[in-house]
Design an enzyme around this catalytic site. Structure first.
Site, PDB file in Angstrom:
ATOM      1  N   THR A 115       0.802  -1.225   0.000  1.00 42.63           N
ATOM      2  CA  THR A 115       0.000   0.000   0.000  1.00 42.63           C
ATOM      3  C   THR A 115       0.833   1.272   0.000  1.00 42.63           C
ATOM      4  OG1 THR A 115      -0.066  -0.026   2.423  1.00 42.63           O
ATOM      5  CG2 THR A 115      -1.866  -1.152   1.255  1.00 42.63           C
ATOM      6  N   LYS A 116       2.145   1.149   0.061  1.00 42.16           N
ATOM      7  CA  LYS A 116       2.992   2.334   0.238  1.00 42.16           C
ATOM      8  C   LYS A 116       3.256   3.051  -1.088  1.00 42.16           C
ATOM      9  CE  LYS A 116       3.287   1.782   4.659  1.00 42.16           C
ATOM     10  NZ  LYS A 116       2.367   0.660   4.865  1.00 42.16           N
TER      11      LYS A 116
END
Length: 331
Positions: A159-160
């Site tokens: 998700t980064k």
């Protein structure tokens, strides 16, 4: 990815080394060490900094539990300092008040991509190991996050902003700390079948396969940042006239990484509480998240450290925060 697979390097090799070089250059640090996760980055940084049993580490309660877990993993005690009401980053005054003779380090978080207020934390004279999982693109007072604290720990999780699926990175200007983390992450063989072990290290290296993914994502940062910036501008405009729903503050002196768009929902003014909004949005097929529930109120920490004093700002925020979708995939 295909080139990496054909090369025969599936574990740590030239791709991981290239990622380290490029990441160090990107943040302006002397060293970057690629690791298996952001959690491993924090863990090995604490170990290399000499934090261990009997020590205390000051950290924030508004974070993913991994930030506190690594303190427990090295045998130290997490000491939670309350957060600022504006951006929910650790309050430097609360951190200063929490210092004791046993304090060995401070582990702040750059929540949502807003850099924590590093200067007053550094002024305390303690090692600062920064959880910058949300802050790959952040700039604090004109200085790139990654080249300010003793160690800065990034995440390459799915998700980064730089997403390899899994992975992490530590950046530092400290030669000794970098060497220590490199030795801790993997016990390397010497010539032929001869090898030695100088420390009881860990298996925390990053594979070339994941490094190849991260290198591609690193190239996409400017375009992805532009998309997220557009989403944030539209959110800001749409929320401007809504009662009781406000985004976290973003300090205009800094560059925000825009990793998360977190709002606080005042149940009295907004007509319903955070959980009601979460479920109503879910019914509309809009996924949201909570960043974060206060760590000191979670079962393990509540039972393991029952004497922790109340942290009213964090506890109120934990009932109000909701993260709206923010991704370059939503273009």
């Amino acid at each position: 990815m295909a080139e990496t697979l054909r090369s025969g390097w599936l574990t740590s090799g030239p791709r991981a080394e290239e990622l380290e070089r490029r990441f160090a250059e990107y943040v302006g640090a002397q060293h970057a060490v690629a690791l298996s996760s952001g959690t491993a980055a924090m863990h090995l940084s604490l170990v290399a900094a000499g934090v261990g049993p009997g020590d205390e580490v000051i950290t924030t309660p508004i974070t993913w539990p991994a930030t506190a877990n690594v303190i427990v993993h090295v045998g130290a005690r997490p000491v939670f300092a309350d957060v600022r009401d504006s951006d929910l980053n650790i309050d430097p005054e609360a951190a200063a008040a929490a210092v004791t003779p046993q304090t060995k380090a401070i582990l702040p978080v750059d929540l949502a991509g807003q850099p924590c207020d590093l200067d007053p934390l550094l002024a305390l004279g303690l090692p600062v190991i920064e959880d910058a999982a949300h802050a790959t693109e952040s700039v604090y007072r004109g200085r790139k996050v990654g080249a300010i604290a003793l160690a800065t720990c990034f995440s390459l999780y799915a998700t980064k902003n730089v997403a390899a699926g899994e992975g992490g990175m530590v950046t530092t200007d400290d030669d000794e700390l970098a060497a220590g983390i490199r030795e801790l992450r993997l016990m390397r063989r010497g010539d032929g079948s001869l090898y030695d072990v100088r420390t009881a290290g860990f298996k925390a290296n990053l594979s070339d396969v994941l490094a190849a993914v991260a290198l591609c994502q690193l190239d996409k940062l400017p375009r992805h940042a532009e998309i997220r910036r557009g989403h944030v501008e539209r959110y800001d405009a749409a929320l401007a006239d809504l009662q009781g729903i406000e985004p976290l503050a973003r300090d205009t002196r800094d560059a925000h990484a825009l990793h998360l768009y977190v709002v606080r929902i005042d149940s009295e003014e907004a007509g319903a509480d955070r959980d009601a909004y979460l479920h109503a949005l879910r019914d509309e097929n809009i996924g949201t998240s909570i960043h974060f529930l206060p760590v000191h109120r979670l079962t393990y920490y509540r039972e393991a450290f029952p004497d922790h004093p109340p942290l009213p700002v964090a506890e109120r925020a934990g009932a109000e925060v909701l993260s709206l979708p923010l991704s370059p995939a939503h273009s």
